[in-house]
Scaffold this motif. Structure first.
Motif, short mmCIF file in Angstrom:
data_model
loop_
_atom_site.label_atom_id
_atom_site.label_comp_id
_atom_site.label_asym_id
_atom_site.label_seq_id
_atom_site.Cartn_x
_atom_site.Cartn_y
_atom_site.Cartn_z
N GLY A 1 -44.68 68.30 123.19
CA GLY A 1 -44.43 68.86 121.87
C GLY A 1 -44.53 70.38 121.80
O GLY A 1 -44.67 70.94 120.74
N GLN A 2 -44.45 71.05 122.95
CA GLN A 2 -44.51 72.50 122.96
C GLN A 2 -43.10 73.06 123.03
O GLN A 2 -42.25 72.51 123.68
CB GLN A 2 -45.28 73.00 124.18
CG GLN A 2 -46.72 72.53 124.21
CD GLN A 2 -47.38 72.90 125.52
OE1 GLN A 2 -46.75 73.38 126.45
NE2 GLN A 2 -48.67 72.66 125.60
N GLN A 3 -42.88 74.17 122.36
CA GLN A 3 -41.57 74.81 122.45
C GLN A 3 -41.43 75.45 123.81
O GLN A 3 -42.37 75.97 124.37
CB GLN A 3 -41.40 75.86 121.36
CG GLN A 3 -41.24 75.25 120.00
CD GLN A 3 -40.95 76.31 118.97
OE1 GLN A 3 -41.06 77.49 119.22
NE2 GLN A 3 -40.58 75.87 117.79
N SER A 4 -40.20 75.42 124.33
CA SER A 4 -39.95 76.03 125.62
C SER A 4 -39.36 77.41 125.44
O SER A 4 -38.85 77.74 124.37
CB SER A 4 -38.97 75.18 126.42
OG SER A 4 -37.71 75.20 125.82
N ALA A 5 -39.37 78.19 126.49
CA ALA A 5 -38.70 79.49 126.49
C ALA A 5 -37.21 79.26 126.62
O ALA A 5 -36.78 78.34 127.28
CB ALA A 5 -39.21 80.32 127.66
N GLU A 6 -36.42 80.09 125.97
CA GLU A 6 -34.98 79.97 126.10
C GLU A 6 -34.41 81.17 126.76
O GLU A 6 -34.77 82.24 126.68
CB GLU A 6 -34.35 79.77 124.73
CG GLU A 6 -34.76 78.43 124.17
CD GLU A 6 -33.90 78.02 123.01
OE1 GLU A 6 -32.68 78.17 123.11
OE2 GLU A 6 -34.45 77.58 122.03
N ASP B 1 -37.73 70.48 135.51
CA ASP B 1 -39.10 71.00 135.46
C ASP B 1 -39.08 72.39 136.10
O ASP B 1 -39.40 72.55 137.28
CB ASP B 1 -40.03 70.06 136.22
CG ASP B 1 -41.49 70.49 136.19
OD1 ASP B 1 -41.82 71.45 135.47
OD2 ASP B 1 -42.29 69.85 136.90
N PRO B 2 -38.68 73.41 135.33
CA PRO B 2 -38.52 74.73 135.93
C PRO B 2 -39.79 75.32 136.51
O PRO B 2 -39.74 76.09 137.47
CB PRO B 2 -37.98 75.59 134.78
CG PRO B 2 -38.35 74.87 133.55
CD PRO B 2 -38.40 73.42 133.90
N PHE C 1 -35.84 81.90 133.36
CA PHE C 1 -36.97 81.73 134.26
C PHE C 1 -36.70 82.35 135.63
O PHE C 1 -37.12 81.83 136.66
CB PHE C 1 -37.34 80.25 134.42
CG PHE C 1 -37.67 79.57 133.13
CD1 PHE C 1 -38.75 79.96 132.37
CD2 PHE C 1 -36.88 78.53 132.66
CE1 PHE C 1 -39.06 79.34 131.18
CE2 PHE C 1 -37.18 77.90 131.47
CZ PHE C 1 -38.28 78.31 130.73
N GLY C 2 -35.96 83.44 135.65
CA GLY C 2 -35.65 84.13 136.90
C GLY C 2 -34.59 83.46 137.75
O GLY C 2 -34.33 83.88 138.87
N PHE D 1 -27.52 76.90 128.69
CA PHE D 1 -27.12 75.50 128.70
C PHE D 1 -27.04 74.94 130.12
O PHE D 1 -26.88 73.74 130.31
CB PHE D 1 -25.79 75.28 127.96
CG PHE D 1 -24.59 75.94 128.59
CD1 PHE D 1 -23.82 75.26 129.53
CD2 PHE D 1 -24.22 77.23 128.24
CE1 PHE D 1 -22.71 75.87 130.10
CE2 PHE D 1 -23.12 77.84 128.80
CZ PHE D 1 -22.35 77.16 129.74
N ALA D 2 -27.17 75.79 131.14
CA ALA D 2 -27.20 75.34 132.53
C ALA D 2 -28.05 76.34 133.32
O ALA D 2 -28.05 77.53 133.02
CB ALA D 2 -25.80 75.26 133.11
N CYS D 3 -28.76 75.84 134.33
CA CYS D 3 -29.64 76.69 135.13
C CYS D 3 -29.64 76.19 136.57
O CYS D 3 -29.88 75.00 136.81
CB CYS D 3 -31.05 76.67 134.55
SG CYS D 3 -32.23 77.70 135.44
#
Length: 129
Positions: free
Chosen positions: A124-129, A69-70, A25-26, A37-39
Motif C-alpha cells: 500500500g505504499q506509493q512508488s516512485a515514478e 521488483d526494481p 531508478f537509474g 511505462f516500460a523499464c
C-alpha cells in the motif's frame, strides 16, 4: 538483437505516439507525459500493464515473467510485469499496451480524474515514478 538494441527499436517505433526515452531508478525507461511505462533492468523489460488487466495476466503467464521488483528487496510493483528476453518477441506488443494504458492515465490526470497509483504488492505504499 540485444535487449538494449531491442529497447532502442521499440523506443523509435513508439516515438510517433509520444514515447520518449528516459530513466527510472537509474535504468533505461520509456515514458509518456513524464510517466514511465516500460523499464529495462538487465535482460528483462518491465511493463506497467495494470494489475487485473488482461494484458497484465497474459504477460505474467509467460515463462520466467514476474512482478517487477526494481529494488530487488522483495517489494514488487503489482501493476508492473518484468518479462525476460527469452520472450523479446512479445516486448513490442507489450510496450504498445503499456503505452496505451499510461496515455489514458496521463490524460485522466490532466482532466482531473483520479487514477490509481502504483503500489508495492501488498504494502500500500506509493512508488516512485
Amino acid at each position: 538483437m540485444t535487449p538494449d538494441e531491442l529497447f532502442d527499436t521499440i523506443a523509435d517505433d513508439l516515438a510517433p505516439r509520444g514515447a520518449t526515452a528516459g530513466a527510472m531508478f537509474g535504468k533505461r525507461a520509456l515514458k509518456v507525459g513524464g510517466k514511465a511505462f516500460a523499464c529495462l533492468k538487465g535482460d528483462d523489460l518491465a511493463f506497467k500493464l495494470g494489475d487485473g488487466t488482461p494484458a497484465h495476466a497474459e504477460a505474467l503467464a509467460l515463462s520466467g515473467a514476474e512482478l517487477f521488483d526494481p529494488s530487488g528487496n522483495h517489494r514488487p510493483f503489482r501493476d508492473w510485469v518484468a518479462v525476460p528476453c527469452t520472450h523479446a518477441a512479445q516486448w513490442p506488443r507489450l510496450a504498445e499496451s503499456a503505452l496505451s494504458i499510461r496515455q489514458l492515465e496521463v490524460a485522466g490526470q490532466r482532466a482531473g480524474v483520479p487514477v490509481c497509483r502504483d503500489t508495492h504488492a501488498g504494502r500500500g505504499q506509493q512508488s516512485a515514478e
